[in-house]
Design a protein around this motif. Structure first.
Motif, PDB file in Angstrom:
ATOM      1  N   GLU A 183      55.367   6.633 -22.088  1.00  9.88           N
ATOM      2  CA  GLU A 183      54.802   7.426 -20.988  1.00  9.88           C
ATOM      3  C   GLU A 183      53.500   8.099 -21.422  1.00  9.88           C
ATOM      4  N   LEU A 184      53.440   8.597 -22.660  1.00 10.55           N
ATOM      5  CA  LEU A 184      52.228   9.225 -23.175  1.00 10.55           C
ATOM      6  C   LEU A 184      51.076   8.217 -23.235  1.00 10.55           C
ATOM      7  N   GLU A 185      51.334   7.006 -23.695  1.00 15.30           N
ATOM      8  CA  GLU A 185      50.282   5.977 -23.743  1.00 15.30           C
ATOM      9  C   GLU A 185      49.797   5.621 -22.336  1.00 15.30           C
ATOM     10  N   ARG A 186      50.712   5.549 -21.385  1.00 17.27           N
ATOM     11  CA  ARG A 186      50.330   5.243 -20.002  1.00 17.27           C
ATOM     12  C   ARG A 186      49.425   6.334 -19.437  1.00 17.27           C
ATOM     13  N   ARG A 218      47.508   8.421 -21.170  1.00 20.67           N
ATOM     14  CA  ARG A 218      46.211   8.364 -21.850  1.00 20.67           C
ATOM     15  C   ARG A 218      45.319   7.284 -21.255  1.00 20.67           C
ATOM     16  N   ALA A 219      45.879   6.114 -20.986  1.00 18.52           N
ATOM     17  CA  ALA A 219      45.088   5.026 -20.388  1.00 18.52           C
ATOM     18  C   ALA A 219      44.606   5.410 -18.996  1.00 18.52           C
ATOM     19  N   GLU A 220      45.469   6.029 -18.220  1.00 19.13           N
ATOM     20  CA  GLU A 220      45.080   6.478 -16.881  1.00 19.13           C
ATOM     21  C   GLU A 220      43.981   7.537 -16.961  1.00 19.13           C
ATOM     22  N   ASN A 221      44.066   8.430 -17.938  1.00 18.66           N
ATOM     23  CA  ASN A 221      43.054   9.464 -18.133  1.00 18.66           C
ATOM     24  C   ASN A 221      41.701   8.846 -18.482  1.00 18.66           C
ATOM     25  N   ALA A 222      41.681   7.834 -19.344  1.00 18.14           N
ATOM     26  CA  ALA A 222      40.422   7.173 -19.709  1.00 18.14           C
ATOM     27  C   ALA A 222      39.805   6.471 -18.497  1.00 18.14           C
ATOM     28  N   ALA A 223      40.633   5.824 -17.676  1.00 17.36           N
ATOM     29  CA  ALA A 223      40.117   5.144 -16.479  1.00 17.36           C
ATOM     30  C   ALA A 223      39.529   6.149 -15.498  1.00 17.36           C
ATOM     31  N   PRO A 265      65.550   9.392 -26.283  1.00 17.68           N
ATOM     32  CA  PRO A 265      64.438   9.533 -25.328  1.00 17.68           C
ATOM     33  C   PRO A 265      63.057   9.389 -25.958  1.00 17.68           C
ATOM     34  N   VAL A 266      62.918   9.342 -27.270  1.00 16.98           N
ATOM     35  CA  VAL A 266      61.599   9.346 -27.914  1.00 16.98           C
ATOM     36  C   VAL A 266      60.779   8.105 -27.567  1.00 16.98           C
ATOM     37  N   PRO A 267      61.298   6.880 -27.662  1.00 17.45           N
ATOM     38  CA  PRO A 267      60.450   5.722 -27.318  1.00 17.45           C
ATOM     39  C   PRO A 267      59.965   5.745 -25.867  1.00 17.45           C
ATOM     40  N   ALA A 268      60.820   6.174 -24.960  1.00 17.97           N
ATOM     41  CA  ALA A 268      60.404   6.241 -23.556  1.00 17.97           C
ATOM     42  C   ALA A 268      59.290   7.265 -23.376  1.00 17.97           C
TER      43      ALA A 268
END
Length: 200
Positions: free
Chosen positions: A126-129, A131-136, A119-122
């Motif tokens: 999800e964490l990167e997604r 973070r990007a949503e948080n910046a937007a 489950p680590v890569p998934a």
């Protein structure tokens, strides 16, 4: 090893069909009859189970593991299984449990490799997604605040970006040090009539 006498067994029931064990001697002689003319028919070892057939005073008639009937003294046997026999039984049980554990571990390892994805890569994706949503969302909040107040709002992460102002602060500090040194030199020369005094 201490000898446990069989006096703890109820005398009213007699000794028939009771299992006893040779207690603390390596081998105990088993006699064919009671008395001075008795002959040794065999030796029984520590831990051998003996079935009590009958009792005569301090002597017991027992059936040996091979089926032979013989007599021996009551104080040479105990009703409890000897510790060595218990230890051997526990070691056999431990070996059987270890083999069952190895089989279970093998089944789990087989199931884990075939049926479960790491489950680590998934989770990292999800964490990167997020973070990007948080910046937007942060940029949209800044733009909305600027529109409401009629002025530009500094970004929240601009104050946290210390990499931009550290070189400037260092430069100002070095220039201040140089200016202080030159001013001190000027004052020193002026107090001595314009001459620079050096030691050495």
């Amino acid at each position: 090893m201490s000898v446990l006498l069989l006096f703890s067994l109820p005398l009213s029931q007699g000794w028939a069909a009771t299992t006893v064990y040779v207690s603390d001697r390596l081998e105990v002689p088993l006699y064919d009859t009671i008395g001075d003319e008795a002959k040794v028919i065999r030796h029984v070892a520590v831990g051998d189970p003996l079935e009590v057939v009958k009792r005569d005073g301090d002597l017991l008639q027992v059936r040996a593991p091979g089926g032979e009937l013989g007599w021996l003294a009551e104080d040479l046997v105990t009703a409890e299984e000897p510790p060595r026999q218990k230890l051997l039984a526990l070691e056999a049980e431990r070996g059987e449990l270890r083999s069952r554990l190895r089989v279970a571990e093998g089944k789990l390892a087989g199931a884990g490799v075939a049926g479960v994805e790491n489950p680590v890569p998934a989770l990292e994706r999800e964490l990167e997604r997020v973070r990007a949503e948080n910046a937007a969302l942060r940029a949209r909040i800044d733009a909305a605040s600027a529109a409401l107040s009629g002025r530009l709002v500094p970004r929240l992460d601009a104050t946290a970006d210390w990499h931009a102002w550290v070189p400037w602060a260092g430069g100002v500090l070095v220039l201040g040090f140089i200016a202080g040194f030159l001013f001190h030199r000027f004052r020193h020369c002026r107090s001595h009539g314009g001459f620079r005094i050096t030691l050495g």
